[in-house]
Design a protein around this motif. Structure first.
Motif, PDB file in Angstrom:
ATOM      1  N   ASP A 212       0.863  -1.304  -0.141  1.00 26.53           N
ATOM      2  CA  ASP A 212       0.137  -0.089  -0.034  1.00 26.53           C
ATOM      3  C   ASP A 212       0.737   1.189  -0.104  1.00 26.53           C
ATOM      4  O   ASP A 212       0.242   2.364  -0.275  1.00 26.53           O
ATOM      5  N   VAL A 213       1.979   1.167  -0.034  1.00 29.72           N
ATOM      6  CA  VAL A 213       2.888   2.379   0.244  1.00 29.72           C
ATOM      7  C   VAL A 213       3.737   2.528  -1.049  1.00 29.72           C
ATOM      8  O   VAL A 213       4.391   3.561  -1.345  1.00 29.72           O
ATOM      9  N   GLN A 214       3.752   1.359  -2.001  1.00 29.02           N
ATOM     10  CA  GLN A 214       4.638   1.500  -3.159  1.00 29.02           C
ATOM     11  C   GLN A 214       4.452   2.561  -3.992  1.00 29.02           C
ATOM     12  O   GLN A 214       5.252   3.129  -4.465  1.00 29.02           O
ATOM     13  N   GLY A 215       3.081   2.790  -4.371  1.00 32.78           N
ATOM     14  CA  GLY A 215       2.768   3.799  -5.305  1.00 32.78           C
ATOM     15  C   GLY A 215       3.257   5.064  -4.867  1.00 32.78           C
ATOM     16  O   GLY A 215       3.878   6.029  -5.404  1.00 32.78           O
ATOM     17  N   TYR A 216       2.872   5.327  -3.483  1.00 33.11           N
ATOM     18  CA  TYR A 216       3.184   6.788  -2.839  1.00 33.11           C
ATOM     19  C   TYR A 216       4.649   6.847  -2.886  1.00 33.11           C
ATOM     20  O   TYR A 216       5.296   7.747  -3.044  1.00 33.11           O
ATOM     21  N   ALA A 217       5.472   5.934  -2.454  1.00 33.14           N
ATOM     22  CA  ALA A 217       6.758   5.885  -2.204  1.00 33.14           C
ATOM     23  C   ALA A 217       7.637   6.052  -3.759  1.00 33.14           C
ATOM     24  O   ALA A 217       8.525   7.071  -3.934  1.00 33.14           O
ATOM     25  N   ALA A 218       6.982   5.525  -4.857  1.00 30.81           N
ATOM     26  CA  ALA A 218       7.454   5.889  -5.991  1.00 30.81           C
ATOM     27  C   ALA A 218       7.359   7.135  -6.641  1.00 30.81           C
ATOM     28  O   ALA A 218       8.249   8.040  -6.949  1.00 30.81           O
ATOM     29  N   LYS A 219       6.296   7.560  -6.139  1.00 33.60           N
ATOM     30  CA  LYS A 219       5.778   9.275  -6.376  1.00 33.60           C
ATOM     31  C   LYS A 219       6.717  10.128  -5.919  1.00 33.60           C
ATOM     32  O   LYS A 219       7.315  11.294  -6.233  1.00 33.60           O
ATOM     33  N   THR A 220       7.110   9.894  -4.403  1.00 31.53           N
ATOM     34  CA  THR A 220       7.815  10.858  -3.662  1.00 31.53           C
ATOM     35  C   THR A 220       9.246  10.753  -3.924  1.00 31.53           C
ATOM     36  O   THR A 220       9.928  11.851  -4.093  1.00 31.53           O
ATOM     37  N   VAL A 221       9.631   9.512  -4.394  1.00 30.68           N
ATOM     38  CA  VAL A 221      11.303   9.677  -4.779  1.00 30.68           C
ATOM     39  C   VAL A 221      11.260  10.325  -6.117  1.00 30.68           C
ATOM     40  O   VAL A 221      12.312  11.148  -6.365  1.00 30.68           O
ATOM     41  N   PHE A 222      10.395  10.143  -6.843  1.00 29.03           N
ATOM     42  CA  PHE A 222      10.628  10.665  -8.310  1.00 29.03           C
ATOM     43  C   PHE A 222      10.560  12.245  -7.964  1.00 29.03           C
ATOM     44  O   PHE A 222      11.333  12.922  -8.566  1.00 29.03           O
ATOM     45  N   GLU A 223       9.829  12.783  -7.072  1.00 26.91           N
ATOM     46  CA  GLU A 223       9.702  14.337  -6.779  1.00 26.91           C
ATOM     47  C   GLU A 223      10.810  14.815  -6.231  1.00 26.91           C
ATOM     48  O   GLU A 223      11.413  15.680  -6.505  1.00 26.91           O
ATOM     49  N   ALA A 224      11.379  14.003  -5.226  1.00 34.36           N
ATOM     50  CA  ALA A 224      12.745  14.336  -4.360  1.00 34.36           C
ATOM     51  C   ALA A 224      13.899  14.172  -5.619  1.00 34.36           C
ATOM     52  O   ALA A 224      14.759  15.149  -5.283  1.00 34.36           O
ATOM     53  N   LEU A 225      13.884  13.152  -6.251  1.00 29.77           N
ATOM     54  CA  LEU A 225      14.872  13.241  -7.515  1.00 29.77           C
ATOM     55  C   LEU A 225      15.108  14.531  -8.406  1.00 29.77           C
ATOM     56  O   LEU A 225      15.926  14.799  -9.121  1.00 29.77           O
TER      57      LEU A 225
END
Lengths: 999, 158
Positions: free
Chosen positions: A474-487
Motif C-alpha cells: 500500500d505504500v509502494q505507489g506513494y513511495a515511487a511518486k515521492t522519490v520521483f519528486e525528490a529526485l
C-alpha cells in the motif's frame, strides 16, 4: 622562587623545580633533567653511603621528573630502602614513589611487601595507614596474595584506631576489585555490615563503599545491610544541619554518606519489612520536601550537596519503580530543574528524566514536559545538554507525540552538531518506523532525513526504507511518486539516488501512467544523476535500468544504447563493466518471458529486527533503546512487524548476512555472473581492454560519461607550463600505497597503467600510456619532477650534461643534482624518453628508475602533454612513489617487537591516527593491505588477536629507518587506531597518513 | 568509584595526576592529552559534566587550575563536584590561599592530602578536620626530624 609553605624540608628539590620552570625550551628542560639524573645516579652509585634525608630528596626529585612525563628506570631500590626508615617523612616519600612508579620486578615486590608487613604490624597508626595506602594504590595481585587475609582482621579488630579502620576498609575494597577470589569475607561479613552502625562517621563513610561493592557481588550475604542503611539514612535526614558537626557540609548533613547509603539501597529491591519500608519512604519524602524549602545558603556548594542527595533519591525511586506517588513527585521535581538557571541541573534533570520516561507510572508525567525539552533542544548553548534533550525526546516518544517529536528532531538536524548527527539520524529513523500510523508519513520522514542529513544516513537506514516499501504494497505507489519528486531537486544526495533508483526500478510502473512521470522521463531523471555518483550507486542504477527494460519495453532501445556506450561497457571498474556487459546481453538475448522471470519484483523480505535498531544498540549499548521494552505491550499492528524485536544475536546475524554489501545491490543478479568473466588481471588491463572487438566510439560521443573528463576539456586554454596536479591526484596516489600495479588514471582520451617493482632503496616503474581514441596523439611528452626543486635543476643542467647523455633523454634532470646534493632532494627519479607519437588505440611504455636518497613525503609529479586534434592536453598527476615502497619486511619475535617498541618511546617518534572505517573490516583484506604496504605481518605478537602488528625497515641511501606498526580495529565502533613508531618522526608521520587512507 | 583525577593549568600543563585503576603509562599520557583538549575547549558557562568514552567527566575551574575527575556510570555527578571542592578547601586550608605554585613546589604534599581524602577512588573521610589533622601530624614529625639537618644540606648542595 616563591615562599614555600610549612613542612618544607627539601631545599634542593625546590631549587630543582625552580630551574625546570625557568627552562625556556623543551630542549633546555631535557638537558637540565639529564644533568640531574646523572647527578642522582652518581650519588646512588657513589661509595659514600647516603643518609636518609638525601635519599628522600633524590627519590622525590626522581618522582618529580617522572611526573613531568619522563621515564625513570632507577631509584626503586633507594625508595624501598626509605620504606624501612623509622622517620615518618622518609617512609612517606618512599611509599609515594612506590605508589606512583610500581614496577612488577618481583624481587622488589617482595621487599616492598616485607616493609608493608612490618608497618602493618607496628601498631603505629600513621605507619599502618601509609602501608594500607600503598597497598590500595598499587593493588597488584601479589599484594592481594600477601595481605588479603590480614586486612579484614585489622578492619574489624576492636582496638583498631578509626583512621586505620577507614584506610583498611578502602584498601580491602581495592583488593576485592582487583582480585575478588583472594578476598574471603565469610566470617567477617556480619562485622563488616555492622560498621554501618559505627559511631565515627568517617568509618561509616569509608566502610559503605566496601559494603556496596560486596553487596553487588553477594547480595544475599549482605542483605542485612538494608535495614541498617535505612536507619542510618533516617537519622541523617532527620538531623538538624548542625548535629553532625564537621560532617555537615554547607548546611547539608553528611551529603556523601547520604548519597552512598541511597546508592547501597539501589543494590536491593524495596525492603520487604513494612516498618523498614515505611521508614525509607518517609526519608525519600523528606528529601523531596527539602528540595522545596528555601535554601539555607546561597553558596552553590549548598545546593549541589542538597541536590546530589535528591538525584540519588530519585535514582532509588526509579530503581524501585513501585511507588507511583513518589515517581510522579520525582518527575515534577525534575520538571522544575529543566528550567533552572544552573546548566548542571538542567543537564542532570534531562538525564534523570530519561530513565523516568521508561516507567509506566511516570511516562505520562514526563510527556507533559515535552515543550520544555523541545525548547532545550533548540536553545541550549552547550552541546552536551542538547544531546541529553535529544535523548529524552527519544525516550518520551510514543504514538501520541511521535509526529511532533520527529518533526522537531528533523528540524534540529538541519543545524545539529556534527558529533551527534549520526545518532540523531538513527533515532529519527527508528521513531518514524516504530510509531508510523501511515506509511506515507514514514516514507516522507526518511526521505526528509536523507535530504537534510544525507551524509549521516547510514546504509542501514536506507536499506530499511526499501525493505519496508517492498514488504508493504500500500505504500509502494506513494513511495515511487515521492522519490520521483525528490529526485527532481537539482542537487540531491547520493543516498536519495540509491533509494530512488531502487524504488523506481521496482515500482516505477505504478506512476508511469502519469505523462509527467512516463517511463522515459523516469529513466532520464535517474540517468541524469548517474555521472555524479560513486561506483556502488552506479552499479545499483545499472540494475535499475535492466529492471526498467522489463517494466517498460519502450525504454529498451534507449537503455541498451546507454549500456553499450564505452563508458559503461569499457568502464575501468570491473563491477560496472561486468554489469553493463551482462545486462546488455541479457536484454538482447533473453525472451520477454525469461526477462520477466529473472527481473521479477523482489519478494518480501523476511521479517526481522530492524537493522537500524541493531545499529543503535551497537552504538549505545542496550540501555539506549530501552524505550522499545516499554512499548512492547502496547504495540499492535505496527509498521513492519515490530513484534520481532526480540533481538537475539542470530537475528542480527541473518539480517546482516542478507543485507546487501554496498556494491551488490538488492537485485541479487550478481551471484549469477561467472566470476572473472570480464575481470582482466591488473597487469594486463590495458591490453585486454583495447583488444576487445567492438565499435570504437569517437571521444565526442562519450563526452559526458566520465567524471574525470573535466581535465582535458579545459585544455584549449592550457599553456605549455605543466598543469597543476589534478585535484584527485592525491586520491589516485592513495590507491597505490598498498599495491604496485594497476590503472593510475583514465579519462576519455588517455589511460595510464602502472607496473612497478622495488628493491632496497631502488625502484623501477613501467608506465603504459594508452590512447583510447582512434586519432593519434602528437608531441606526446612526459616529465617527472620533484615538487619545489625545479629551480635547482636548472642550475644543475649546465654542469652535468655528461651523465645526462648516458641516458638518451631525461625528462627530470634535476634529480642528478639531487644525487650530488642529497640535502636538496630526497628522491632521484630518472625517466627514459617516450615516443612522441601515440597512434589511435595504441599504447606506449615508459620506464622510470627511482632511487630513494632519504625519506620523503611529497610524491614526484608526472606531467603529460600532447596534442589531440590540435588542442594541447596538459595533465599533471602524482607519481605513486611513496616512502613505504622502500620497506624491507622484518620478521621478529614478540619479545623483540615489544623491546623495540619501547625503545621508540619518544613522543615525536610515534604517529597515531584514529579513524573511521571506510570499507568493510575484513581481516583478510586488512592483511593483504598490510602486506602490500611492504612490511612483515607479525603473527602472535599482539596479545589481542584482533590487532595487527608489522615491522619493516625503510631503505634509503642515507640511512635505514626501522619502523613498527600496530593497527587496532574496533569492529563495533567501525573505527581503527593506527600507531606508527620509527626512529624518524617524518617517517612515522608520513606512513601513518598514507596508511590511514587505506581502510 | 573515581577512576582518576587530574589537575592541569589553563595552558595545558599537568600539575597532578592520580589514577585509581592500573593504567599503562602510554594510555595515561594519551588520555590526559585527549581530555585536556576536550575540557580546555569548553566555554565558561557550559555544564561541568560530560560523557567521555565510557566515563563521566566532572570538572571545575579554580583560578588558573582545572580539577577534572573521571567517575563511573552510576556515580553521582554533583557529589563529585563537591569532592573537588572539598579537595580545594583542604589544599587551601593547608597552604593558606593555595595557588598553582604551591602545588608545583609542594607536589608531594598535594599527593599526601589527596591520599588522606580519597583512597582507591572512594572517599575516605569527608571531615576537613580529620584530614588536616592527619597531615599536620606528619608535618610535626617532619619538622622535628629535619631542623638540624637542613643546614648541612644547604652546604652540601652544589
Amino acid at each position: 622562587m616563591p615562599a614555600v609553605s610549612k613542612g618544607d624540608g627539601m631545599r634542593g628539590l625546590a631549587v630543582f623545580i625552580s630551574d625546570i620552570r625557568n627552562c625556556k625550551s623543551k630542549e633546555a628542560e631535557i638537558k637540565r633533567i639529564n644533568k640531574e639524573l646523572a647527578n642522582i645516579r652518581s650519588k646512588f652509585k657513589g661509595d659514600k653511603a647516603l643518609d636518609g634525608y638525601s635519599k628522600k630528596k633524590y627519590v622525590c626529585k626522581l618522582l618529580f621528573i617522572f611526573l613531568l612525563g619522563h621515564d625513570i628506570d632507577f631509584g626503586h631500590m633507594e625508595a624501598v630502602n626509605l620504606l624501612s626508615s623509622n622517620k615518618y617523612t622518609e617512609k612517606q616519600i618512599g611509599y609515594l614513589f612506590i605508589s606512583v612508579l610500581v614496577n612488577s620486578n618481583s624481587e622488589l615486590i617482595r621487599l616492598i611487601n616485607n616493609a608493608i608487613k612490618n608497618d602493618l604490624a607496628s601498631r603505629n597508626p600513621t605507619f599502618m595507614c601509609l602501608a594500607l595506602h600503598c597497598i590500595a594504590n598499587v593493588g597488584s595481585r601479589e599484594m592481594a596474595e600477601a595481605f588479603a587475609g590480614e586486612i579484614p582482621r585489622i578492619l574489624v579488630a576492636g582496638d583498631t584506631m578509626d583512621s586505620v579502620k577507614q584506610s583498611a576498609a578502602l584498601c580491602l575494597l581495592r583488593l576485592y576489585k582487583t582480585s575478588p577470589d583472594l578476598v574471603l569475607m565469610g566470617e567477617w561479613t556480619s562485622r563488616v555490615v555492622h560498621l554501618l552502625n559505627d559511631q565515627h562517621m568517617g568509618v561509616v563513610t569509608a566502610a559503605i563503599s566496601l559494603i556496596t561493592c560486596l553487596s553487588q557481588k553477594n547480595p544475599d550475604e549482605f542483605k542485612t545491610c538494608v535495614s541498617l542503611a535505612v536507619s542510618r539514612l533516617s537519622r541523617i535526614v532527620s538531623s538538624a544541619s548542625t548535629d553532625l558537626q564537621d560532617y555537615t557540609y554547607y548546611f547539608v548533613p553528611a551529603p556523601w554518606l547520604s548519597c552512598k547509603l541511597l546508592r547501597l539501597l539501589q543494590c536491593y529491591p524495596p525492603p520487604e519489612d513494612g516498618a523498614v519500608k515505611g521508614r525509607l519512604v518517609e526519608c525519600l519524602e523528606t528529601i523531596l520536601n527539602k528540595a522545596q524549602e528555601p535554601p539555607k545558603s546561597k553558596k552553590v556548594q549548598h545546593s549541589n550537596a542538597k541536590n546530589a542527595i535528591l538525584f540519588e533519591a530519585i535514582s532509588l525511586i526509579i530503581h524501585y519503580d513501585s511507588e507511583p506517588n513518589l515517581l510522579v513527585r520525582a518527575c515534577n521535581q525534575l520538571g522544575q530543574f529543566l528550567q533552572h538557571r544552573e546548566t548542571n541541573l538542567r543537564y542532570l534533570a534531562l538525564e534523570s528524566m530519561c530513565t523516568l520516561a521508561s516507567s509506566e507510572f511516570s511516562h505520562e508525567a514526563v510527556k507533559t514536559h515535552i515543550e520544555t525539552v523541545i525548547n532545550a533542544l533548540k536553545t541550549e548553548r552547550d552541546v552536551s545538554v542538547r544531546q541529553r534533550a535529544a535523548d529524552l525526546l527519544y525516550a518520551m516518544c510514543d504514538r501520541s507525540n511521535a509526529k511532533q517529536i520527529v518533526a522537531e528532531m528533523l528540524s534540529y538536524l538541519e543545524t545539529a552538531d556534527y558529533s551527534i548527527r549520526e545518532e540523531m539520524v538513527l533515532k529519527v529513523a527508528i521513531l518514524a518506523e516504530k510509531y508510523a500510523v501511515d506509511y506515507s508519513w514514514y516514507v516522507d520522514t526518511i526521505l526528509n532525513l536523507i535530504r537534510i542529513a544525507g551524509d549521516y544516513v547510514s546504509e542501514e537506514v536506507w536499506y530499511r526504507v526499501i525493505q519496508i516499501v517492498i514488504n508493504r504494497d500500500d505504500v509502494q505507489g506513494y513511495a515511487a511518486k515521492t522519490v520521483f519528486e525528490a529526485l527532481q531537486a537539482p542537487a540531491c544526495h547520493e543516498n536519495m539516488v540509491k533509494v530512488g533508483g531502487y524504488i523506481l526500478g521496482e515500482f516505477g510502473n505504478l506512476i508511469a501512467g502519469d505523462p509527467r512521470s512516463s517511463p522515459l522521463i523516469q529513466f532520464n531523471l535517474l540517468h541524469s544523476k548517474f555521472h555524479l555518483c560513486s561506483v556502488p550507486t552506479r552499479a545499483l542504477l545499472l540494475s535499475a535500468y535492466i529492471k526498467f527494460i522489463n517494466l517498460f519495453p519502450e525504454t529498451k532501445a534507449t537503455i541498451q544504447e546507454v549500456l553499450r556506450s564505452d563508458s559503461q561497457i569499457r568502464n575501468s571498474d570491473v563491477e560496472l563493466q561486468q554489469r553493463a556487459v551482462e545486462y546488455l546481453k541479457l536484454s538482447s538475448i533473453a525472451s520477454t518471458d525469461v526477462l520477466a522471470t529473472v527481473l521479477e519484483e523482489m519478494p518480501p523480505f523476511p521479517e526481522r529486527e530492524s537493522s537500524i535498531l541493531a545499529k543503535l544498540k551497537k552504538k549505545k549499548g542496550p540501555g539506549a533503546v530501552s524505550v522499545s521494552d516499554l512499548e512492547d505491550g502496547k504495540r499492535e499492528g505496527e509498521l513492519n512487524g515490530a513484534g520481532e524485536r526480540s533481538a537475539d544475536a542470530s537475528a542480527i546475524a541473518t539480517s546482516n548476512a542478507s543485507t546487501p554489501s554496498p556494491s551488490a545491490d538488492l537485485l541479487g543478479l550478481r551471484s549469477a555472473a561467472p566470476v572473472g568473466s570480464a575481470a582482466p588481471s591488473a597487469g594486463s588491463l590495458l591490453v585486454d581492454v583495447f583488444s576487445e572487438a567492438g565499435p570504437a566510439a569517437p571521444p565526442s560521443a562519450v563526452n559526458d560519461d566520465n567524471f574525470l573528463s573535466s581535465a582535458p576539456s579545459s585544455s584549449p586554454l592550457a599553456s605549455e607550463d605543466p598543469a597543476p596536479p589534478l585535484p584527485e591526484s592525491d586520491e589516485l596516489l592513495n590507491k597505490f600505497v598498498c599495491k604496485n600495479n594497476g590503472v593510475l588514471f583514465e579519462n576519455q582520451l588517455l589511460q595510464i597503467g602502472i607496473k612497478s617493482e622495488y628493491r632496497q632503496n631502488l625502484g623501477r616503474m613501467y608506465l603504459f600510456y594508452g590512447n583510447k581514441t582512434s586519432v593519434q596523439f602528437v608531441s606526446f611528452t612526459t616529465a617527472v619532477s620533484c615538487p619545489g626543486e625545479l629551480q635547482s635543476h636548472i642550475l644543475y643542467a649546465d654542469h652535468h650534461t655528461d651523465s645526462l647523455q648516458s641516458l638518451s633523454f631525461i625528462s627530470c634532470n634535476e634529480q642528478l643534482l639531487a644525487g650530488l646534493n642529497p640535502e636538496s632532494s630526497q628522491v632521484n627519479v630518472q625517466a627514459k624518453p617516450v615516443e612522441p607519437l601515440v597512434e589511435g588505440g595504441a599504447q606506449v611504455q615508459q620506464v622510470i628508475n627511482i632511487e630513494c636518497l632519504t625519506d620523503f613525503s611529497e610524491a614526484p609529479l608526472l606531467n603529460i602533454k600532447f596534442r589531440y586534434g590540435g588542442a594541447l592536453q596538459n595533465i599533471s598527476l602524482k607519481l605513486p612513489v611513496t616512502i613505504n615502497k622502500f620497506f624491507q619486511p622484518t620478521e621478529m619475535a614478540s619479545q623483540d617487537f615489544f623491546q623495540r617498541w619501547k625503545q621508540l618511546s619518544l613522543p615525536q617518534q610515534e604517529a597515531q591516527k584514529i579513524f573511521k572505517a571506510n570499507n568493510a573490516m575484513d581481516t583478510e583484506v586488512l592483511k593483504a593491505k598490510l602486506l602490500g604496504l611492504g612490511t612483515a605481518l607479525l603473527e602472535n605478537v599482539d596479545p589481542n588477536p584482533e590487532n595487527f602488528v608489522c615491522a619493516g625497515v625503510i631503505q634509503t641511501k642515507a640511512q635505514q629507518v626501522g619502523c613498527l606498526l600496530r593497527l587496532e580495529p574496533n569492529t563495533q565502533a567501525q573505527m581503527y587506531r593506527l600507531t606508527l613508531r620509527s626512529s624518524k618522526d617524518s617517517v612515522s608521520k608520513r606512513i601513518c597518513e598514507l596508511l590511514a587512507e587505506q581502510f | 568509584m573515581m577512576r582518576f583525577m587530574l589537575l592541569f593549568s589553563r595552558q595545558g600543563k599537568l600539575r597532578l595526576q592520580k589514577w585509581y585503576t592500573a593504567t599503562a603509562e602510554k594510555d595515561k599520557k594519551k588520555m590526559v592529552r585527549e581530555l585536556m583538549q576536550v575540557v580546555l575547549a569548553r566555554k565558561p558557562k557550559m555544564c561541568s559534566f560530560l560523557e567521555w568514552r565510557d566515563l563521566k567527566i566532572v570538572y571545575k575551574r579554580y583560578a588558573s587550575l582545572y580539577f577534572c575527575c573521571a567517575v563511573e556510570e552510576q556515580d553521582n555527578e554533583l557529589i563529585t563536584l563537591e569532592v573537588i571542592h572539598r579537595f580545594v578547601e583542604l589544599l587551601d586550608k593547608y597552604f593558606g590561599s593555595v595557588c598553582e605554585l604551591d602545588i608545583i613546589f609542594n607536589f608531594e604534599k598535594a599527593y599526601f592530602i589527596l591520599d588522606e581524602f580519597l583512597m582507591g577512588g572512594e572517599i575516605q573521610d569527608t571531615s576537613k578536620k580529620s584530614v588536616l589533622k592527619a597531615i599536620e601530624q606528619a608535618d610535626l614529625l617532619q619538622e622535628e626530624d629535619e631542623s638540624p639537618r637542613s643546614v648541612l644540606e644547604e652546604m652540601g648542595l652544589a
